[in-house]
Design an enzyme around this catalytic site. Sequence first.
Site, PDB file in Angstrom:
ATOM      1  N   GLY A  20      45.142   9.836  20.929  1.00 32.07           N
ATOM      2  CA  GLY A  20      46.045   9.853  19.761  1.00 32.07           C
ATOM      3  C   GLY A  20      45.627  11.215  18.868  1.00 32.07           C
ATOM      4  CB  ALA A  21      43.924  14.186  19.711  1.00 31.07           C
ATOM      5  CG  ASN A  22      50.284  13.370  19.155  1.00 35.07           C
ATOM      6  OD1 ASN A  22      49.651  12.256  19.762  1.00 35.07           O
ATOM      7  ND2 ASN A  22      51.312  13.064  18.446  1.00 35.07           N
ATOM      8  N   GLY A  24      48.282  12.157  12.885  1.00 36.05           N
ATOM      9  CA  GLY A  24      47.482  11.602  11.743  1.00 36.05           C
ATOM     10  C   GLY A  24      45.976  11.852  11.852  1.00 36.05           C
ATOM     11  N   GLY A  26      43.935  11.184  14.158  1.00 35.27           N
ATOM     12  CA  GLY A  26      43.550  11.876  15.593  1.00 35.27           C
ATOM     13  C   GLY A  26      43.547  13.222  15.422  1.00 35.27           C
ATOM     14  CE1 TYR A 172      46.085  -1.906  12.976  1.00 37.33           C
ATOM     15  CE2 TYR A 172      45.619  -2.842  10.816  1.00 37.33           C
ATOM     16  CZ  TYR A 172      45.534  -1.633  11.794  1.00 37.33           C
ATOM     17  OH  TYR A 172      44.790  -0.583  11.194  1.00 37.33           O
TER      18      TYR A 172
END
Length: 299
Positions: A20-22, A24, A26, A172
């Site tokens: 999820g590095a693209n 927020g 990340g 969650y």
Amino acid sequence: MGFTEQNLGNQSGKTFAITGANTGLGFQTARALAMKGGKVLLMCRSEPLARAAMDAIRKHAPRADLKFVQLDLADLDSVATATDILLREPKIDVLINNAGLMVPPLQRTRQGFESQMGVNHFGHFALTGRLLPKLMIDGTRIVVLSSVAHKKGLINFEDINAHKHYDASKQYASSKLANLVFALDLNARLATQGTKVICVAAHPGLADTELSRYLPKWVKIFLPVLRPLVNSAASGAWPTLLAATDERARGGEYYGPSRRGETAGPATHAHIDERAKDPDVAKRLWDLSIEMTKVKPPL
């Protein structure tokens, strides 16, 4: 005083794999590490978004060593393919299990898991488990992202995929509890193997990221007012950066913001709720994760 990005040292020669590095947390983690000379593998579902993130990082670090790795944590076949790519890397120094979903409407992964438990826990369990032989050779540090919400979590093993009832907030919290249970259990198992690998957990507190997109409209109305009181995405990444790089970080420890009940501020040790330390829950989650993902870590 706590840890901030200013405490981040030179990361040249290290390789970081971040889910999820693209966007927020990340993205901010990837940016900070790349700016300090680290090679960053951006493990993302969307190649166009990953490429855009890489372009944005290069505005801060023109010579950044970046690589896109296709990964959809909602599809265990994609996890397997991504693992094959990562296994060809010369070395992975740090694996950061960052990606996640927060309070979406009921959705299911390709294998039929409830999406929050499927992406936040099962996907990362499968990724880590498949990579573990290499990680143990490389002496990798594994970082698992949890949340303050874990304190309200209760893993419903009888309805883990919400076929009987779905409450987005409760699911969650349960998935974030599963993340922390997994991190502590994984570290304990690794400690018996004579390996240098450790697992460290972290949480961002309350951070202004795209995870808020599924929040109720009435909550979003107040976000502009609350924004000065919570972490930005960049400051929300401080606990992750501490867990991933600080030489003083130890396996089985948990890091989060230091102020206002662990919601904001520089990173320091965070409180682990007792339910995350239950060995019976840990064993049951480990065994169930193997059953659900068909991935059996060599521990």
